[in-house]
Design a protein around this motif. Structure first.
Motif, PDB file in Angstrom:
ATOM      1  N   PRO A 696       0.836  -1.202   0.000  1.00 21.42           N
ATOM      2  CA  PRO A 696       0.000   0.000   0.000  1.00 21.42           C
ATOM      3  C   PRO A 696       0.873   1.256   0.000  1.00 21.42           C
ATOM      4  CG  PRO A 696      -0.592  -1.521   1.779  1.00 21.42           C
ATOM      5  CD  PRO A 696       0.742  -1.944   1.253  1.00 21.42           C
ATOM      6  N   PHE A 697       0.232   2.415  -0.010  1.00 22.47           N
ATOM      7  CA  PHE A 697       0.989   3.660   0.077  1.00 22.47           C
ATOM      8  C   PHE A 697       1.830   3.619   1.365  1.00 22.47           C
ATOM      9  CE2 PHE A 697      -2.830   4.638   2.474  1.00 22.47           C
ATOM     10  CZ  PHE A 697      -2.396   5.463   3.504  1.00 22.47           C
ATOM     11  N   PRO A 698       2.976   4.297   1.396  1.00 27.26           N
ATOM     12  CA  PRO A 698       3.988   4.024   2.427  1.00 27.26           C
ATOM     13  C   PRO A 698       3.530   4.206   3.861  1.00 27.26           C
ATOM     14  CG  PRO A 698       4.908   5.353   0.651  1.00 27.26           C
ATOM     15  CD  PRO A 698       3.441   5.285   0.412  1.00 27.26           C
ATOM     16  N   TYR A 699       2.678   5.169   4.137  1.00 30.90           N
ATOM     17  CA  TYR A 699       2.439   5.580   5.522  1.00 30.90           C
ATOM     18  C   TYR A 699       1.197   4.942   6.143  1.00 30.90           C
ATOM     19  CZ  TYR A 699       5.419   9.263   3.553  1.00 30.90           C
ATOM     20  OH  TYR A 699       6.415   9.950   2.907  1.00 30.90           O
ATOM     21  N   TYR A 700       0.645   3.904   5.512  1.00 28.23           N
ATOM     22  CA  TYR A 700      -0.672   3.448   5.941  1.00 28.23           C
ATOM     23  C   TYR A 700      -0.693   2.936   7.379  1.00 28.23           C
ATOM     24  CZ  TYR A 700       0.147  -1.636   5.703  1.00 28.23           C
ATOM     25  OH  TYR A 700       0.584  -2.920   5.936  1.00 28.23           O
ATOM     26  N   ASN A 701       0.449   2.455   7.882  1.00 30.66           N
ATOM     27  CA  ASN A 701       0.509   1.913   9.242  1.00 30.66           C
ATOM     28  C   ASN A 701       0.856   2.957  10.295  1.00 30.66           C
ATOM     29  OD1 ASN A 701      -0.248  -0.740   9.554  1.00 30.66           O
ATOM     30  ND2 ASN A 701       1.708  -1.589   8.888  1.00 30.66           N
ATOM     31  N   GLU A 702       1.092   4.190   9.865  1.00 27.26           N
ATOM     32  CA  GLU A 702       1.534   5.234  10.783  1.00 27.26           C
ATOM     33  C   GLU A 702       0.356   5.963  11.424  1.00 27.26           C
ATOM     34  OE1 GLU A 702       5.788   6.518   8.716  1.00 27.26           O
ATOM     35  OE2 GLU A 702       4.214   8.005   8.992  1.00 27.26           O
ATOM     36  N   VAL A 703       0.726   6.908  12.305  1.00 24.89           N
ATOM     37  CA  VAL A 703      -0.214   7.860  12.895  1.00 24.89           C
ATOM     38  C   VAL A 703       0.410   9.234  12.770  1.00 24.89           C
ATOM     39  CG1 VAL A 703      -1.266   8.684  15.044  1.00 24.89           C
ATOM     40  CG2 VAL A 703      -1.224   6.233  14.531  1.00 24.89           C
ATOM     41  N   MET A 704      -0.368  10.226  12.315  1.00 17.92           N
ATOM     42  CA  MET A 704       0.121  11.595  12.214  1.00 17.92           C
ATOM     43  C   MET A 704      -0.980  12.539  12.671  1.00 17.92           C
ATOM     44  SD  MET A 704       2.205  11.449   8.609  1.00 17.92           S
ATOM     45  CE  MET A 704       1.776   9.928   7.765  1.00 17.92           C
ATOM     46  N   THR A 705      -0.632  13.462  13.542  1.00 17.50           N
ATOM     47  CA  THR A 705      -1.664  14.251  14.214  1.00 17.50           C
ATOM     48  C   THR A 705      -2.446  15.134  13.258  1.00 17.50           C
ATOM     49  OG1 THR A 705      -0.214  16.130  14.754  1.00 17.50           O
ATOM     50  CG2 THR A 705      -0.265  14.302  16.312  1.00 17.50           C
ATOM     51  N   GLY A 706      -1.804  15.680  12.224  1.00 18.12           N
ATOM     52  CA  GLY A 706      -2.529  16.548  11.300  1.00 18.12           C
ATOM     53  C   GLY A 706      -3.715  15.836  10.667  1.00 18.12           C
ATOM     54  N   PHE A 707      -3.519  14.576  10.305  1.00 23.50           N
ATOM     55  CA  PHE A 707      -4.615  13.792   9.729  1.00 23.50           C
ATOM     56  C   PHE A 707      -5.675  13.476  10.783  1.00 23.50           C
ATOM     57  CE2 PHE A 707      -0.962  12.896   6.978  1.00 23.50           C
ATOM     58  CZ  PHE A 707      -1.502  13.098   5.719  1.00 23.50           C
ATOM     59  N   GLU A 708      -5.243  13.224  12.006  1.00 20.76           N
ATOM     60  CA  GLU A 708      -6.219  12.977  13.070  1.00 20.76           C
ATOM     61  C   GLU A 708      -7.086  14.220  13.300  1.00 20.76           C
ATOM     62  OE1 GLU A 708      -4.742  10.049  16.398  1.00 20.76           O
ATOM     63  OE2 GLU A 708      -3.115  11.446  15.940  1.00 20.76           O
ATOM     64  N   TYR A 709      -6.489  15.398  13.217  1.00 17.22           N
ATOM     65  CA  TYR A 709      -7.285  16.619  13.377  1.00 17.22           C
ATOM     66  C   TYR A 709      -8.308  16.764  12.253  1.00 17.22           C
ATOM     67  CZ  TYR A 709      -4.266  18.305  17.149  1.00 17.22           C
ATOM     68  OH  TYR A 709      -3.586  18.452  18.337  1.00 17.22           O
ATOM     69  N   VAL A 710      -7.933  16.388  11.035  1.00 16.17           N
ATOM     70  CA  VAL A 710      -8.904  16.451   9.929  1.00 16.17           C
ATOM     71  C   VAL A 710     -10.109  15.577  10.244  1.00 16.17           C
ATOM     72  CG1 VAL A 710      -9.288  15.818   7.516  1.00 16.17           C
ATOM     73  CG2 VAL A 710      -7.235  17.085   8.159  1.00 16.17           C
ATOM     74  N   LEU A 711      -9.848  14.374  10.735  1.00 12.71           N
ATOM     75  CA  LEU A 711     -10.951  13.501  11.136  1.00 12.71           C
ATOM     76  C   LEU A 711     -11.778  14.140  12.236  1.00 12.71           C
ATOM     77  CD1 LEU A 711     -12.480  10.789  11.313  1.00 12.71           C
ATOM     78  CD2 LEU A 711     -10.672  10.000  12.879  1.00 12.71           C
TER      79      LEU A 711
END
Length: 850
Positions: A696-711
């Motif tokens: 899959p795309f490289p970061y699929y197993n990671e966590v990043m706060t900017g994306f969590e804020y979007v959610l």
């Protein structure tokens, strides 16, 4: 030993208290927007001196600290470093302790209170007759970029005498003149310190007599105080061997709290010391304010160009200006660091009052506490080395900061698209970023370089366009125009914006068949290219089409508006009908086997799939955390729904259901780890329906706060407040001062720009929307006190509902608000025949039955 609760400054709001077990990682950046910072550590130390045009994590100038001397009447004097205890993990190194100033006796107890940009350190010790509170800040005032861009750290030491005896005391600041050193290189040569006095402050100006004025590390610094009595100083410490230079200083200060100057000798980086004596009556407090200022004018480009062979640097005459020097805007506003000191000290009372007013307006609002914390604390990124302003005033940003250099240059559009704070707090700065995107980065074909090289004449040099980056910039252009009603700004950039939108329709482009669906090669923020329709890029596309329709109507381009409207309708229908699987939206992979069918500028040379017939690094059937990022941006800009509302809600619920982990003990991650073990977070992507690509795309197993804020912000817009607040709480629990700094949410580097999506929650919860074009303001019909801002004005809106009557008090604290209609969503609004101006001190009072 029981820990005594120490007195706060009640005039300063506090959002988060950190006890002694949660201090070690705290580093609160002190500095202005685009000026660099030094950071206030949780125990009162000054760390990460990142003032010299680049990141410098871990850099602390030699012997730079503050000290206290105190002698109670009839008692013995004590001398202490004004810091709390050193954490145990800094005890051991190759030569003993590795902490800065490890040999200086600290206070035994410390705690920290914060509401960014205000930080308070509390120090006490049973053997010291005074308790100390350090109040540190740098001005941060929405709508006033100049006042928020001062290269200064303000440090106020408040000494409280809890005994029945008078205490004679002195506070001494010590700063090494490290000009020529930036944490990575050391070119100090013939640095000199000079005692200075002025109308607002006195202190020591630091210069270099041996460094070339064109050097990146050349500049000036200053250590000063607003005190006018009891001042003694050193422009140098003794030039002696071993560690006796520190011994000589400590003995001198410990004798009576006063300093006797020393000769500089052959020392290339002399120390500057400034002591202020005070007398504190029994059970009383006294304070002394210090300022540390800096002025480093020679910022260099992040994309240096080498002159062609035989052409030299391109300069003429005897004056040689480095063609790679882009400068610092703040340095054009001040003559040197001493000018910074004098002007800051002169205006300090008002700067502090306005800063406190802003923080209090947010802090006393009805937003959940953790939402306030996330929104305010992440504003520190605008002050870090992530963000800077070149000499002409344009704002640019790295994606984040490495320890010693910026990370990922160019104001990367597909990262900075997520950021929401600048537009709502500093409209002028946001518009300057749009100036770069549309005034410098769009070529004649409409391709926007998603990274801007510097100097700006090279802004188009980056080879690739990013689908999400380019579409998101169109949404931001609309947002900036809507918040300001600046028609000239829109008309200036509309030709480039129209080309940028039309670029989606070029042959073999993102939507080459012009059916409203992105199917082509789509480089994006996952640092790969997607092939085929997917929710992440399609959402950005729909948001851009909606924004361009409105902008086209405003400039009288009805045909283009109609085209955007048609494609929006087609694209929305396709996404809702073809990509939604009942729980969330999927990516339909459509390989493009022939590279000749990919328009120039769409495929990065090294980051995506190598085999186009069977592309790897795709999203596929994954449940992506920010698959509704286009909707997030559209809601923040007031563009309305891009997708069926019911499907938006279901998708958000599915992301929370499938991607949330209560702990990470059993989670495998082959990439970077921003979450570990007992911590909670939301994963970038999961595959609950199966069908996971092998790669899959490289970061699929990671966590990043900017994306969590979007959610989280997406859920807030849909009324899923408990779920959203839980996501934000889990983020902030990870940045707790013990494990990570509360002022440094990382992704690809420290102080990552994407985390500024957190400001979207301030917009979403009260349902705030403002259009300067229509002179219209809207809030949800929700009782509470709500902070609002539009980039040039800000204030609060207090809504009450009692006995079937709605009452509104709209207050402006700074700026002026043009208003013709005011609406509580779902209720009949208020309107006036012509726009009226709401200004500070004249609140608007409204009421209606309902």
């Amino acid at each position: 030993m029981p820990r005594r609760k120490m007195r706060r400054n009640d005039a300063w709001p506090v959002l988060r208290h950190y006890d002694q077990d949660h201090l070690d990682k705290i580093a609160l950046p002190l500095g202005g927007i685009g000026t660099g910072t030094l950071s206030l550590g949780g125990r009162g130390d000054l760390r990460d001196w990142e003032v010299v045009n680049r990141p410098a994590k871990g850099f602390s100038p030699r012997h730079s600290f503050f000290a206290l001397w105190a002698r109670p009447a009839g008692g013995q004097a004590v001398t202490r470093c004004l810091q709390g205890p050193i954490p145990y993990f800094l005890y051991e190194g190759t030569s003993g302790a590795v902490a800065s100033n490890h040999g200086l006796p600290p206070f035994r107890q410390a705690s920290f209170d914060a509401a960014y940009p205000l930080g308070q350190v509390h120090l006490s010790d049973p053997l010291v007759p005074l308790e100390v509170r350090l109040e540190a800040f740098n001005p941060l005032i929405p709508g006033d970029p100049a006042a928020s861009s001062i290269p200064v750290a303000v440090l106020r030491y408040v000494l409280t005498n809890r005994t029945g005896k008078t205490v004679h005391a002195a506070v001494c600041g010590n700063v090494e003149n490290f000009i020529g050193r930036d944490g990575s290189t050391n070119a100090t040569k013939d640095n000199r310190n000079q005692w200075q006095t002025g109308p607002a402050a006195a202190g020591i100006l630091m210069r270099s007599h041996g460094l070339a004025p064109t050097a990146e590390t050349w500049g000036t610094m200053a250590l000063a105080t607003t005190a006018t009595r009891g001042l003694t100083f050193r422009t140098a410490w003794a030039d002696v061997s071993w560690g006796d230079t520190l011994l000589d200083y400590w003995d001198d200060f410990s004798a009576d709290g006063k300093l006797q100057d020393r000769e500089r000798g052959n020392v290339q980086a002399p120390m500057a010391s400034l002591s202020v004596a005070l007398t504190i009556p029994p059970r009383a407090s006294r304070e002394v304010t210090f300022l540390i200022a800096w002025h480093y004018p020679n910022r260099m480009t992040w994309t240096p160009k080498k002159p062609a062979d035989g052409q030299g640097c391109g300069c003429s005459g005897s004056a040689c200006a480095d063609p790679n020097c882009v400068g610092n805007h703040y340095a054009t506003q001040y003559a040197d660091a001493w000018d910074v000191v004098q002007r800051s000290a002169r205006d300090l009372k008002q700067l502090e009052a306005d800063t406190v007013s802003f923080v209090r307006a947010v802090g006393e609002s009805s937003l959940p506490e953790v939402v306030k914390e996330a929104a305010l604390f992440n504003l520190s990124t605008l002050r870090s080395q992530t963000t800077f302003r070149i000499a002409d005033g344009h704002v640019l940003g790295w994606e984040g900061c490495g320890d010693k250099q910026g990370c990922c240059h160019g104001s990367c559009t597909h990262v900075w698209n997520y950021e929401q704070a600048t537009a709502f707090l500093f409209a002028d700065l946001a518009r300057s970023m749009r100036d770069i995107e549309f005034g410098y980065c769009v070529n004649e074909a409409g391709k926007m370089s998603f990274r801007a090289d510097l100097p700006l004449k090279h802004a188009k040099d980056w080879e690739t366009a990013a689908a999400d980056g380019q579409m998101g910039c169109l949404v931001k252009l609309y947002r900036e125009w809507k918040l300001s009603a600046d028609k000239a700004f829109l008309e200036q950039h509309w030709p480039a914006a129209k080309r940028a939108m039309s670029f989606a329709w070029v042959e073999n482009g993102w939507d080459g068949d012009r059916d409203g669906v992105m199917e082509g090669c789509q480089h994006n923020t996952m640092d790969v290219e997607y092939y085929g329709p997917n929710p992440q890029m399609q959402g950005w596309y729909l948001a851009a089409l909606a924004a361009c329709e409105q902008m086209a109507l405003a400039v009288g381009d009805g045909d283009f508006a109609q085209t955007c409207r048609r494609l929006f309708a087609q694209g929305r229908q396709f996404m809702d009908e073809k990509l939604f699987n009942g729980d969330y939206y999927e990516h339909e992979i459509r390989p493009i086997a022939d590279a000749a069918r990919i328009a120039p500028g769409l495929r990065h040379s090294s980051m995506g799939a190598r085999n186009l017939a069977e592309p790897d690094l795709q999203l596929g059937a994954g449940c992506l955390i920010d698959q509704l990022v286009g909707q997030f941006a559209a809601h923040c800009a007031g563009l309305g729904y891009l997708h069926a509302p019911a499907k938006v809600v279901r998708t958000l619920q599915s992301i929370r259901q499938y991607n949330s982990l209560q702990n990470f003990w059993g989670h495998f991650n082959h990439m970077r780890s921003f979450v570990l073990q007992e911590e909670q977070a939301v994963l970038m992507c999961t595959y609950p329906k199966g069908r996971r690509p092998q790669r899959p795309f490289p970061y699929y197993n990671e966590v990043m706060t900017g994306f969590e804020y979007v959610l989280a912000v997406g859920m807030l817009f849909e009324g899923l407040e408990d779920e959203a607040v839980a996501v934000i709480q889990a983020i902030r629990d990870r940045y707790d001062g013990r494990k990570r700094s509360p002022f440094d949410e990382a992704e690809c580097g420290h102080h990552y720009a994407r985390a500024l999506a957190s400001w979207g929650a301030v917009v979403a919860i009260p349902g705030f929307d403002y259009s300067a074009v229509e002179h219209a303001m809207t809030f949800a019909a929700r009782p509470g006190c709500w902070f609002w801002s539009n980039g040039s004005a800000w204030g609060t809106c207090t809504i009450t509902h009692r006995r079937a009557r709605w009452q509104v008090q709209l207050r402006v604290f700074r700026g002026a608000l043009s208003l013709q209609t005011f609406t509580l969503r779902g209720l009949e609004g208020w309107s006036w025949p012509t726009p009226r101006s709401v200004t500070a001190g004249r609140p608007l009072q409204l009421q209606r039955r309902g």
